[in-house]
Design an enzyme around this catalytic site. Structure first.
Site, PDB file in Angstrom:
ATOM      1  N   ASP A  16       0.831  -1.208   0.000  1.00  0.00           N
ATOM      2  CA  ASP A  16       0.000   0.000   0.000  1.00  0.00           C
ATOM      3  C   ASP A  16       0.870   1.264   0.000  1.00  0.00           C
ATOM      4  O   ASP A  16       1.966   1.265   0.573  1.00  0.00           O
ATOM      5  CB  ASP A  16      -0.921  -0.021   1.232  1.00  0.00           C
ATOM      6  CG  ASP A  16      -2.061   0.977   1.097  1.00  0.00           C
ATOM      7  OD1 ASP A  16      -2.404   1.362  -0.038  1.00  0.00           O
ATOM      8  OD2 ASP A  16      -2.616   1.381   2.139  1.00  0.00           O
ATOM      9  N   ASN A  64     -10.992  -2.626  -5.291  1.00  0.00           N
ATOM     10  CA  ASN A  64     -10.280  -1.592  -6.052  1.00  0.00           C
ATOM     11  C   ASN A  64     -10.970  -1.229  -7.372  1.00  0.00           C
ATOM     12  O   ASN A  64     -10.640  -0.211  -7.989  1.00  0.00           O
ATOM     13  CB  ASN A  64      -8.817  -2.005  -6.302  1.00  0.00           C
ATOM     14  CG  ASN A  64      -7.943  -1.907  -5.060  1.00  0.00           C
ATOM     15  OD1 ASN A  64      -7.038  -2.707  -4.847  1.00  0.00           O
ATOM     16  ND2 ASN A  64      -8.200  -0.903  -4.209  1.00  0.00           N
TER      17      ASN A  64
HETATM   18  C1  IPE Z   1      -5.330  -2.656  -0.188  1.00  0.00           C
HETATM   19  O1  IPE Z   1      -5.054  -1.310  -0.318  1.00  0.00           O
HETATM   20  C2  IPE Z   1      -5.278  -3.333  -1.509  1.00  0.00           C
HETATM   21  C3  IPE Z   1      -3.981  -3.442  -2.145  1.00  0.00           C
HETATM   22  C4  IPE Z   1      -2.840  -3.055  -1.651  1.00  0.00           C
HETATM   23  C5  IPE Z   1      -3.978  -4.066  -3.429  1.00  0.00           C
HETATM   24  P1  IPE Z   1      -6.203  -0.207  -0.432  1.00  0.00           P
HETATM   25  O2  IPE Z   1      -5.514   1.084  -0.600  1.00  0.00           O
HETATM   26  O3  IPE Z   1      -7.180  -0.582  -1.481  1.00  0.00           O
HETATM   27  O4  IPE Z   1      -6.916  -0.317   0.984  1.00  0.00           O
HETATM   28  P2  IPE Z   1      -7.879   0.697   1.725  1.00  0.00           P
HETATM   29  O5  IPE Z   1      -8.934   1.105   0.739  1.00  0.00           O
HETATM   30  O6  IPE Z   1      -7.058   1.878   2.149  1.00  0.00           O
HETATM   31  O7  IPE Z   1      -8.413  -0.054   2.898  1.00  0.00           O
HETATM   32  C1  IPE Z   2      -1.739   0.205  -3.303  1.00  0.00           C
HETATM   33  O1  IPE Z   2      -1.437   1.554  -3.345  1.00  0.00           O
HETATM   34  C2  IPE Z   2      -1.913  -0.380  -4.682  1.00  0.00           C
HETATM   35  C3  IPE Z   2      -3.312  -0.680  -5.026  1.00  0.00           C
HETATM   36  C4  IPE Z   2      -4.326  -0.620  -4.216  1.00  0.00           C
HETATM   37  C5  IPE Z   2      -3.539  -1.110  -6.379  1.00  0.00           C
HETATM   38  P1  IPE Z   2      -2.583   2.641  -3.321  1.00  0.00           P
HETATM   39  O2  IPE Z   2      -2.951   2.985  -4.728  1.00  0.00           O
HETATM   40  O3  IPE Z   2      -3.714   2.228  -2.462  1.00  0.00           O
HETATM   41  O4  IPE Z   2      -1.822   3.866  -2.678  1.00  0.00           O
HETATM   42  P2  IPE Z   2      -2.416   4.912  -1.641  1.00  0.00           P
HETATM   43  O5  IPE Z   2      -2.912   4.140  -0.456  1.00  0.00           O
HETATM   44  O6  IPE Z   2      -3.527   5.629  -2.346  1.00  0.00           O
HETATM   45  O7  IPE Z   2      -1.273   5.786  -1.329  1.00  0.00           O
HETATM   46 MG    MG Z   3      -4.124   2.472  -0.488  1.00  0.00          MG
END
Ligand code: IPE
Ligand code: IPE
Ligand code: MG
Length: 243
Positions: A16, A64
């Site tokens: 993340d 997502n």
């Molecule tokens: C979790 O991250 C999913 C992945 C890293 C693929 P998110 O960014 O989607 O999680 P939330 O929405 O902050 O809980």
């Molecule tokens: C995790 O990084 C990757 C996916 C969920 C695909 P994020 O895209 O959630 O990154 P932040 O949390 O917005 O920084």
């Molecule tokens: Mg995230």
């Protein structure tokens, strides 16, 4: 003290923080996802070097899809790109790639790419890399239960465990989440029942070998009791030494 002195056999990572990493640099979020792939490549190598048998990463969650369409499309493009560019090297490095998650909503092109990557690397044994893509823990459990019912099998813990998407590997010993959030976000709900949880403030594109080693060191210092008492664990260890 009885501790998890060994290297974890199975490490799972919620990668993340890609979006924030990009935003900090005035870049589009997708640039963060691209950098995330580079870091993943390094981490696969680092885990293999440390004799970690299985690395499971959360790349795209069932939820997502709720992101803006251009980001979702961008993530699909990055997956396609990684499939065409990285699989040959992974094959050379002895990485067995498996994709975990629902394939129903994925394009035919992506589905074919996933199948090819899995077939090409199926006999590799240096490290197993499970890429959770369009994965959710609730989907996994419901899907397994549905399969058992269809096969007229009893819904027991053992049967469920053997039917879940990660039935080919032991439960993760260590779950790392980067990016500072302290939640599972629907990752490995069943399999992480007794995993050690480790949260890093680093954004995934900033995660490196030193950060991995810090997580492994903390894991090694933890006492995994699985419901028992410390005294019981000490007694068990004593018996193990005598044998
Ligand atoms: C979790 O991250 C999913 C992945 C890293 C693929 P998110 O960014 O989607 O999680 P939330 O929405 O902050 O809980
Ligand atoms: C995790 O990084 C990757 C996916 C969920 C695909 P994020 O895209 O959630 O990154 P932040 O949390 O917005 O920084
Ligand atoms: Mg995230």
């Amino acid at each position: 003290m009885t501790s998890a002195t060994d290297v974890p056999q199975h490490v799972a990572v919620v990668m993340d923080g890609n979006g924030r990493w990009a935003t900090q640099r005035y870049l589009p979020r997708i640039a963060g996802h691209r950098q995330g792939v580079e870091v993943l490549k390094r981490m696969v190598r680092a885990c293999a070097e440390r004799d970690i048998a299985t690395l499971t990463v959360f790349a795209f969650s069932s939820e997502n899809w709720r992101r803006p369409a251009d980001e979702v499309l961008g993530l699909m493009d990055i997956l396609m790109m990684a499939l065409s560019r990285e699989v040959t090297q992974m094959q050379r490095d002895g990485v067995q790639i498996r994709f975990v998650g629902s394939r129903e909503a994925l394009s035919e092109k992506i589905k074919t790419g996933l199948e090819k990557a899995e077939a090409l690397t199926a006999s590799n044994s240096k490290i197993v890399l499970n890429v959770c893509f369009n994965y959710g823990g609730r989907w996994d459990i419901a899907n397994a239960a549905r399969q058992l019912v269809a096969l007229n099998k009893e819904v027991t813990e053992d049967n469920l465990s053997q039917t879940l998407a990660l039935a080919h590997c032991p439960d993760p010993d260590l779950v790392i989440r980067t990016g500072g959030e302290k939640r599972l976000s629907n990752f490995l709900l069943w399999q992480a029942a007794y995993s050690e949880l480790y949260f890093s403030e680093l954004l995934w594109p900033d995660f490196d070998e030193a950060a991995l080693d810090a997580a492994l060191a903390e894991y090694a210092a933890r006492e995994r009791r699985f419901g028992k008492t410390s005294q019981q664990l000490a007694a068990d260890a004593g018996v193990a030494v005598q044998n």
